[in-house]
Design a protein around this motif. Structure first.
Motif, PDB file in Angstrom:
ATOM      1  N   ARG A   1       0.841  -1.204   0.000  1.00 48.94           N
ATOM      2  CA  ARG A   1       0.000   0.000   0.000  1.00 48.94           C
ATOM      3  C   ARG A   1       0.880   1.260   0.000  1.00 48.94           C
ATOM      4  O   ARG A   1       0.598   2.224  -0.720  1.00 48.94           O
ATOM      5  N   ALA A   2       1.934   1.265   0.789  1.00 46.99           N
ATOM      6  CA  ALA A   2       2.840   2.425   0.813  1.00 46.99           C
ATOM      7  C   ALA A   2       3.554   2.575  -0.529  1.00 46.99           C
ATOM      8  O   ALA A   2       3.771   3.700  -1.013  1.00 46.99           O
TER       9      ALA A   2
ATOM     10  N   ALA B   1       3.561   5.705  -3.267  1.00 48.57           N
ATOM     11  CA  ALA B   1       4.785   6.280  -3.825  1.00 48.57           C
ATOM     12  C   ALA B   1       4.751   6.283  -5.343  1.00 48.57           C
ATOM     13  O   ALA B   1       5.198   7.245  -5.994  1.00 48.57           O
ATOM     14  N   ARG B   2       4.199   5.223  -5.942  1.00 48.95           N
ATOM     15  CA  ARG B   2       4.099   5.153  -7.394  1.00 48.95           C
ATOM     16  C   ARG B   2       3.160   6.236  -7.923  1.00 48.95           C
ATOM     17  O   ARG B   2       3.428   6.861  -8.959  1.00 48.95           O
ATOM     18  N   GLN B   3       2.072   6.474  -7.222  1.00 43.33           N
ATOM     19  CA  GLN B   3       1.123   7.495  -7.662  1.00 43.33           C
ATOM     20  C   GLN B   3       1.731   8.898  -7.590  1.00 43.33           C
ATOM     21  O   GLN B   3       1.312   9.797  -8.328  1.00 43.33           O
ATOM     22  N   SER B   4       2.727   9.073  -6.727  1.00 45.07           N
ATOM     23  CA  SER B   4       3.393  10.374  -6.619  1.00 45.07           C
ATOM     24  C   SER B   4       4.527  10.521  -7.627  1.00 45.07           C
ATOM     25  O   SER B   4       5.231  11.536  -7.618  1.00 45.07           O
ATOM     26  N   GLY B   5       4.715   9.501  -8.498  1.00 40.63           N
ATOM     27  CA  GLY B   5       5.696   9.609  -9.572  1.00 40.63           C
ATOM     28  C   GLY B   5       6.972   8.827  -9.361  1.00 40.63           C
ATOM     29  O   GLY B   5       7.888   8.922 -10.178  1.00 40.63           O
TER      30      GLY B   5
END
Length: 859
Positions: A32-33, A37-41
């Motif tokens: 989940r973390a 992080a992936r969604q933030s680039g």
């Protein structure tokens, strides 16, 4: 040239998702973390297959291989270099690869600047194994050092109620009970709280928490010693103080059984993992050795195991604790009970009878025979039996000194009693004794002989150990002296390698670090070794490169590239690496004392390399400062001296252009002459500057040829200052034809500068004499004048650049101080000398020498 290597870029950040038991959701929390992080680039990649069945587990790019999804492909991750790598189960033990454990893979990833998310069950921490064993009945098999957990950038504790977890585990046979799960949960909470507390302490002032504490733990081969080491490590963590593990090597140590040696080595390795400083002392009185070390080292607390086991042990004799309390009443001594109960004392390799070399038996028999002959002589001379007994006791002591096995002194003690009984008691030549008091005599004689022999053997062993330590100390001192005499870095590495071979009698390979790469290796072989290419194979070079890039030891006897032939360590000061050294340790690992010696030599080598680097930087800085000073002087001189002739040229030219018709011919001629003189001065100045530039850059190429010196002088006189008509110039030669081997163009420039110098600093009408003469293989040329001369204090500096006799720097005479400095450089390039002396009764004589030439005849 900078040859040290310094790691570049930032280190990666480690985030641990920790729990108290598998199955509570640490992998799901990590995923989940990672998704956030992936969604933030962030570029997120999974390093190995993740066991969690949540949808996020299959949404990340994976680097694992299909045939072994649990294996982390370290090289692939380093090549891919993602922003964030997901690695499950930090305590995983690798089945293949260069590291034995996964946490070592993670440390290498962090050093490469890759951020890592990972999971960990807190019971896998090394320091908690005794508590985990008390809860579960046995310790866990896969463990990691506590430093990995403590040094993580972030730890997230994932929790689940023990009842929910127990229900989730279902009917699994090996599932812990609810009580065990609760205890593990409490242990995890306490360990995380300790980590937070430790971070708080480190953030505050040191003196507030440390208070000068120093904890000492004693090492032994006992199975329970691991528990004692972990307890001491936890105490050191709680007090935030130094932690030392002490091993007392007694005379019985060489006879320790192989199994106990392995266990002792494992305990030493455990202490190192937990952050202890390993120390070794020598002596048979264990309490006294511990007490003396504690006094010298400033120890405040001693941690020991329970000393209630009977029998002789490496660290536990009866009443060890009581002896330490008596010797160190001011210290806190902590006794850790042995929950294992009947721990066996160390074995001293007695399954087989001790072997007796024939040489020792011969020495023993010979000394006993000599004692018997002396006793026989004493008997016939009427000496008492006490004198004969003393002779036998002396012989036993000599046997203990002359032989290598302690058993010889014991057997000799028994034999001396039997021989004395057989030859010197009534009835003689019989083992019977009429007098009943002889039983006491025999007993005392045996005890005295055996104790004397034992003490002599121990003193001999201590003397040998002291000699060994003194020899190694001398070698270390010689290493320091040799390194100080070394002139450059390759010589420093060569000296260090040869000293290591001398110390350890092992093959040594050394690489120098140059611009982040390893240079060609230097191999030094031990006396009994044969040259081999095995140390420079691609596999060994790979280990050396890994040590260079990661600044950590690797190779034989480590958990990284364990199948290598050598143990590789970096030669470093802090984070600066100057080279890598490998020492053969594949067949026989280094013991703790040898390892400390190796680190001492490498420390001396690194210090010498750093001093050499500092000396080179200091020399470069001095050269740079000198060049800057030269540039400053040059600019100051040019700004002054160029302005005057240029102003004169431009003024005269302007007058001639504007008012040329108003001037008479004589005035015009004088103005033309002034313009010419100023222009020629500028030309000579530029020529001198160009020549100085070529000399400074090492681009002066001599074009040697055989010339007549008279012609060279004549050519120079045609180019000297036009004011020469105001002086009396003459040339004198000792021979009609003087041949020289020179670069004519440069020597002409030398003569021009020297004659111009004489014209410049002498009044009109002065006499200037140029004299030529040959002495041996050189022709000497002197330029003498009868002017005011040169002061004695100025003579040592007249050949210095930017020095002028009238004002030490360029002055109103328009002298940059380059002429004589240039002459000196040119003459030295011809392997000649240039000097200055006084001319009698007044004036100066400048003299230089050049190689004489010979006539070549071609028939």
């Amino acid at each position: 040239m900078e040859t040290a290597v310094q790691p570049e870029g930032r280190a990666g950040k480690l985030t641990i998702f920790a729990g108290y038991m598998s199955g509570i959701g640490t992998a799901a929390a990590m995923l989940r973390a990672a998704d956030r992080a992936r969604q933030s680039g962030t570029d997120v990649v999974a390093g190995a297959a993740i066991s969690c069945e949540c949808p996020e587990a299959r949404s990340f790019e994976g680097l694992w291989q299909a045939e072994n999804p649990e294996r982390l492909d370290l090289d692939a991750a380093l090549r891919r270099k993602p922003g964030l790598l997901l690695v499950e189960n930090l305590a995983y033990r690798n089945q293949e690869g260069r590291h034995k454990k996964r946490h070592q893979d993670v440390e290498e990833l962090l050093n490469a600047g890759i951020d890592v998310f990972t999971t960990l069950d807190i019971p896998h921490l090394e320091s908690l194994q005794d508590r985990v064993a008390a809860i579960l009945g046995s310790p866990v098999s896969d463990r990691i050092p506590d430093r990995v957990f403590d040094q993580a950038d972030r730890v997230e504790l994932v929790d689940m109620d023990p009842r929910d977890l127990r229900e989730q585990l279902g009917d699994w046979d090996a599932a812990p009970t609810l009580t065990q799960l609760s205890a593990l949960r409490e242990l995890a909470f306490r360990r995380c709280a300790d980590r937070i507390s430790q971070g708080t302490r480190e953030g505050r002032q040191q003196a507030e928490y440390r208070a000068g504490e120093h904890i000492l733990v004693c090492l032994s081969s006992a199975a329970s010693n691991a528990k004692i080491i972990r307890t001491a490590a936890r105490m050191a963590g709680a007090f935030c103080c130094p932690f030392t593990a002490l091993f007392v090597e007694t005379g019985d140590f060489p006879r320790m059984a192989a199994q106990d040696r392995d266990r002792l080595r494992a305990n030493i390795h455990l202490a190192q993992q937990l952050g202890a400083s390993i120390e070794t002392v020598y002596g048979d009185d264990i309490p006294d050795q511990i007490a003396e070390f504690a006094r010298v080292s400033g120890v405040t607390k001693i941690v020991l195991g329970r000393s209630g086991i009977a029998g002789r042990m490496l660290f536990r004799r009866p009443l060890l604790t009581e002896k330490l309390i008596a010797l160190l009443p001011e210290l806190d001594i902590h006794i850790i009970p042995d929950s294992g109960g009947g721990a066996a004392p160390p074995r001293w390799s007695r399954p087989q009878p001790p072997s007796l070399p024939l040489r020792d038996l011969t020495k023993s028999a010979g000394l006993l025979l000599l004692a018997t002959l002396i006793g026989w002589l004493f008997y016939h001379l009427g000496f008492t039996e006490a004198n004969i007994i003393t002779v036998y006791i002396l012989s036993v002591m000599l046997i203990a000194i002359a032989t290598r096995r302690p058993i010889c002194s014991f057997l000799s003690s028994v034999a001396s009693v039997l021989i004395f009984n057989f030859f010197f008691t009534e009835p003689r030549l019989s083992l019977h004794a009429y007098d009943s008091s002889y039983a006491v005599t025999f007993l005392i004689m045996f005890a005295a002989a055996w104790l004397t022999g034992s003490l002599a053997a121990r003193l001999k062993a201590l003397a040998q150990k002291s000699a060994q330590v003194a020899w190694r100390t001398r070698v270390l001192f010689e290493t320091n002296q040799s390194l100080q005499r070394a002139k450059d870095r390759p010589e420093i590495l060569n000296v260090s390698a040869r000293q290591l071979v001398k110390l350890f009698q092992r093959d040594v390979v050394v690489y120098q670090a140059e611009h982040g790469e390893l240079a060609e290796p230097l191999i030094v072989y031990a006396e009994d070794s044969r040259p081999s290419d095995v140390y420079v194979s691609e596999q060994e070079r790979q280990v050396a490169r890994w040590v260079l890039n990661n600044n950590r030891r690797a190779g034989a006897a480590t958990e990284t590239f364990a199948d290598s032939r050598c143990l590789y360590l970096s030669i470093r000061t802090g984070e600066t690496i100057y080279g890598v050294v490998g020492i053969a340790a594949g067949e026989k690992p280094l013991d703790d004392f040898e390892s400390s010696l190796l680190l001492s030599v490498l420390g001396e080598c690194a210090l010498a390399m750093e001093n050499q680097k500092n000396a080179e930087e200091k020399e470069a800085a001095a050269v740079l400062a000198k060049n800057e000073q030269l540039r400053a002087n040059l600019l100051r001189s040019i700004s002054h001296d160029l302005r005057t002739p240029l102003t004169s040229i431009s003024g005269n030219a302007s007058n001639l252009l504007s008012n040329g018709k108003l001037f008479d011919e004589e005035t015009k001629e004088r103005m033309y002459a002034d313009i010419y003189d100023d222009a020629m001065w500028l030309i000579n100045l530029v020529e001198n500057l160009l020549s100085v530039s070529r000399i400074e850059e090492g681009r002066m190429n001599l074009r040697l040829s055989t010339e007549l010196m008279d012609e060279v002088v004549s050519e120079a006189l045609r180019h000297v200052n036009r004011r020469k008509t105001e002086y009396h110039l003459s040339v004198r030669s000792s021979e009609e034809y003087l041949l020289v081997q020179i670069d004519a163009r440069l020597i002409v420039q030398v003569l021009i500068n020297m004659i111009d110098n004489a014209i410049k600093y002498t009044p009109p009408g002065s006499e200037i004499i140029i004299e030529l003469k040959r002495k041996g293989k050189f022709v000497y040329v002197s330029v003498a004048d009868n002017g005011p001369g040169i002061p004695d204090e100025a003579k040592p500096h007249v050949f210095d650049m930017f020095y002028s006799a009238s004002n030490r720097v360029a002055d109103s005479r328009r002298s940059l101080g380059l002429g004589l400095a240039l002459c000196k450089s040119i003459i030295h390039a011809h392997n000649g000398e240039i000097t200055v002396a006084d001319n009698e009764p007044h004036g100066a004589i400048f003299t230089f020498s050049v190689p004489a030439g010979e006539v070549e005849l071609h028939e």
